[in-house]
Design a protein around this motif. Sequence first.
Motif, short mmCIF file in Angstrom:
data_model
loop_
_atom_site.label_atom_id
_atom_site.label_comp_id
_atom_site.label_asym_id
_atom_site.label_seq_id
_atom_site.Cartn_x
_atom_site.Cartn_y
_atom_site.Cartn_z
N ASP A 254 -4.86 14.20 -8.46
CA ASP A 254 -3.72 14.43 -9.34
C ASP A 254 -3.46 15.90 -9.64
OD1 ASP A 254 -5.86 15.00 -10.97
OD2 ASP A 254 -5.51 13.35 -12.38
N GLY A 255 -4.20 16.80 -9.01
CA GLY A 255 -4.01 18.22 -9.25
C GLY A 255 -4.73 18.75 -10.46
N VAL A 256 -5.35 17.86 -11.25
CA VAL A 256 -6.12 18.30 -12.42
C VAL A 256 -7.54 17.79 -12.36
CG1 VAL A 256 -4.11 18.59 -13.92
CG2 VAL A 256 -5.24 16.37 -13.80
N GLY A 257 -8.00 17.49 -11.13
CA GLY A 257 -9.42 17.21 -10.92
C GLY A 257 -9.80 15.76 -10.84
N MET A 258 -8.85 14.83 -10.89
CA MET A 258 -9.18 13.41 -10.84
C MET A 258 -8.54 12.73 -9.63
SD MET A 258 -9.12 12.20 -14.86
CE MET A 258 -7.45 12.78 -15.21
N GLY A 259 -9.21 11.72 -9.13
CA GLY A 259 -8.71 10.96 -8.01
C GLY A 259 -9.84 10.23 -7.31
N PRO A 260 -9.54 9.48 -6.28
CA PRO A 260 -8.18 9.12 -5.85
C PRO A 260 -7.57 8.01 -6.70
CG PRO A 260 -9.80 8.12 -4.39
CD PRO A 260 -10.58 8.96 -5.36
N TYR A 261 -6.26 7.82 -6.51
CA TYR A 261 -5.50 6.80 -7.23
C TYR A 261 -5.09 5.70 -6.25
CZ TYR A 261 -5.14 9.95 -11.22
OH TYR A 261 -5.44 10.75 -12.29
N LYS A 262 -5.35 4.47 -6.65
CA LYS A 262 -5.10 3.34 -5.76
C LYS A 262 -3.64 2.89 -5.83
CE LYS A 262 -6.78 -0.69 -6.93
NZ LYS A 262 -7.73 -1.82 -7.13
N ILE A 263 -3.05 2.68 -4.66
CA ILE A 263 -1.74 2.03 -4.55
C ILE A 263 -1.96 0.74 -3.78
CG2 ILE A 263 0.58 2.18 -3.59
CD1 ILE A 263 0.42 5.20 -3.89
N ALA A 264 -1.76 -0.37 -4.46
CA ALA A 264 -2.00 -1.69 -3.86
C ALA A 264 -0.69 -2.46 -3.78
CB ALA A 264 -3.01 -2.47 -4.70
N THR A 589 -13.60 -4.12 17.23
CA THR A 589 -12.93 -2.93 16.70
C THR A 589 -12.10 -3.32 15.49
OG1 THR A 589 -12.77 -1.98 18.92
CG2 THR A 589 -11.31 -1.08 17.22
N PRO A 590 -12.33 -2.67 14.33
CA PRO A 590 -11.51 -2.99 13.15
C PRO A 590 -10.05 -2.59 13.37
CG PRO A 590 -12.85 -1.04 12.74
CD PRO A 590 -13.29 -1.59 14.06
N LEU A 591 -9.15 -3.30 12.69
CA LEU A 591 -7.73 -3.00 12.84
C LEU A 591 -7.41 -1.61 12.33
CD1 LEU A 591 -4.89 -3.89 13.63
CD2 LEU A 591 -4.69 -5.02 11.38
N PHE A 592 -8.03 -1.21 11.20
CA PHE A 592 -7.76 0.09 10.59
C PHE A 592 -9.03 0.94 10.61
CE2 PHE A 592 -4.79 -2.84 8.50
CZ PHE A 592 -3.59 -2.18 8.70
N ASN A 593 -8.85 2.22 10.88
CA ASN A 593 -9.95 3.19 10.83
C ASN A 593 -9.61 4.23 9.77
OD1 ASN A 593 -11.90 5.13 11.17
ND2 ASN A 593 -11.67 5.29 13.40
N PHE A 594 -10.25 4.11 8.59
CA PHE A 594 -9.97 5.00 7.47
C PHE A 594 -10.83 6.26 7.48
CE2 PHE A 594 -8.75 0.74 6.10
CZ PHE A 594 -7.49 0.95 5.58
N GLY A 595 -11.75 6.36 8.43
CA GLY A 595 -12.64 7.51 8.46
C GLY A 595 -13.73 7.44 7.41
N GLY A 596 -13.96 6.26 6.83
CA GLY A 596 -14.97 6.08 5.81
C GLY A 596 -14.36 5.52 4.54
N SER A 597 -15.22 4.93 3.72
CA SER A 597 -14.77 4.42 2.42
C SER A 597 -14.50 5.58 1.48
CB SER A 597 -15.84 3.51 1.83
OG SER A 597 -17.01 4.26 1.51
N VAL A 598 -13.86 5.29 0.37
CA VAL A 598 -13.61 6.33 -0.62
C VAL A 598 -14.91 6.95 -1.09
CG1 VAL A 598 -12.80 6.72 -2.98
CG2 VAL A 598 -11.39 5.41 -1.39
N GLU A 599 -15.92 6.11 -1.32
CA GLU A 599 -17.21 6.63 -1.76
C GLU A 599 -17.82 7.55 -0.71
OE1 GLU A 599 -16.27 3.46 -1.82
OE2 GLU A 599 -15.92 3.31 -4.00
N GLU A 600 -17.73 7.17 0.55
CA GLU A 600 -18.28 8.01 1.62
C GLU A 600 -17.51 9.32 1.74
OE1 GLU A 600 -19.92 4.48 4.61
OE2 GLU A 600 -17.84 5.16 4.74
#
Length: 624
Positions: A254-264, A589-600
């Motif tokens: 968010d530009g002030v040090g917090m994130g990420p924000y989920k869009i579902a 092979t998974p359908l999506f490759n996110f490059g890792g979970s948010v935690e990773e």
Amino acid sequence: MSANIIETNSTPFERIDVPGVTVDLIENSLKNAREEMDAVLFRTAMSPGIREQGDCFPMIATRDGKMVVGQFGSFIGPFLQAYDAEIEEGDVILTNDPYMCNAAVSHLPDWLVLVPVFKDGRHLAWTAMFGHMSDNGGMVPGSMPIEATSIFQEGVRIPPTKLYKKGVLQEDLLNLILHNVRTPQWNKFDLNALVAACNTASKRCVEIAERFGDDVLFSTMAVMLERNYLAMEHIICNFIPEEPREFVDYLCDDGVGMGPYKIACKMWREGNKVIFDFDGTDPQAQSSVNFYLNEDMFKMFFGSFTINVVDPQIVFNDGFYDLVDVRIPQGTLLKPNYPAALSGRTHALGRIFDVLGALLGMGAPEQLLNAAGFSDSPHMFYSGYDDKGEWFQLYQIGFGGIPGRPVGDGPDGHSLWPGFTNVPNEFIESYFPVRIERYETIPDSGGAGLHRGGNGLSVAYRFLSDGEIAVHDDRWLTHPWGVLGGDPGMRSTKKLVTADGTEHWLPAKKEGIKVKAGDLLYFNTWGGAGWGDPLARDSESVRQDVERGLVTIDGARRYGVVLSDAGELDADATDALREEMAAKRPEQTPLFNFGGSVEELKARCLEQTHLAAPETPTFLKAQM
């Protein structure tokens, strides 16, 4: 309450049968009038953002506000519902406040002009256009303060207001508005250009009615909307499943040090209607990255995306809106409570396209699923006083990589919005104290795949005067995700090299960065992700990519392709490497490759991005 349109001629329009050839003639005449709106604007506007970059959105609509031709529908209907006043012939209405027009525009720098079209005392149609102003007052030059906590910090708020009353300019009102911005001359010229564009299209609508008849134009507009309804009904019933699909993506910070924000978002079909439900999206942010998403605007996103994928020959308009139900919970990132800040909404806006593409494509990935890469619309601001003591203010939109697609590679260094163009470097260097020392795509930044993701851009700005810069971007923590075995795209980076050679890695969103003459900013955008198995890409195509500077020799190995230092293909070594890489893959092979979970991604953040990982967001109730 709603707007009251005053007509001196109460004769109702009559719906009549119109020959198909006449419908086609009028449809193309309206499309030409819409194109003429752009031509008038670009030749009369003053700011580089509108004149050179094309940051504007025109439309021509029916008398009840439904767009029949245009680029960015949805806003007249919400405006008419929110505007509690009379509208007469000769009126020109101006607004920029999302909270006063049901998010017809979604942040204050977008100034919206609406013109009712009258003929013989009857309200015939609407023309409208909004453009992004270089400044709207507020905390920072450019009026997009990331750290704003309220819309009151983002500049002048213009409720729906008559700029012209019965054809007479309200000069006191205009002077009051321009008194609150840093670039009054640019804003005045750009606003005049918006009005001129709308008036031109209004004149064309009257001319069409004079040529073919008022009732013929009225009826043809209805036919155009009905055509779109029937086409979209067919698409929805054949491509949208009754079984719900779900997808989640993230705004990095968010530009002030917090994130990420989920869009579902969840999507499903009931009968001939498609439902989009954003339940599960995070609450609104404390900073300005909230995106007040008007439901009709999302319908426009859905229709534009779907029509262009399935049948680009269909004239896109608002006729299908009754077939779409959009549900956005109040108080979330996508429907914040007043007076939440909104100026940095571009990041969530771009992410919506990735989410929408995933939902629409995952059911038929071989035919419809794009990888991610429509992820953002980066901005760079540079302001100060030049050697002559004159104020300068540069606002520029950057470009990233478009994702790999079922039909082929993603374009390199291309805008999120198809109509946008880059501002020529020669123009920037002529009008601002800056020199562009690099403007090139970043090799290997596009994700590897059967269809390569488009490369991002690296722009190097050498500042020639002391001043202040701001950078706005995203996809620096999360990757644009690959699909069907394609690799994620490279993330964005921003680096400032001071005149003494010291390097400073900048956050993706940062205001008030002081720069000195001689400092150099490397503004690097993300790459689009790859589509399909990289090992299936033709090795000669990879060699050609290397020859063109789009992929490096080392990067070619991501495709299992081995090249000599001279760039020559080693066929035997390529076969061996591809066999070795294929053997190490998981069975499925998974359908999506996110490059890792948010935690990773957060755990690796400092090592990979030079920046500390954002903290988990905390959410506060919006307050005055």
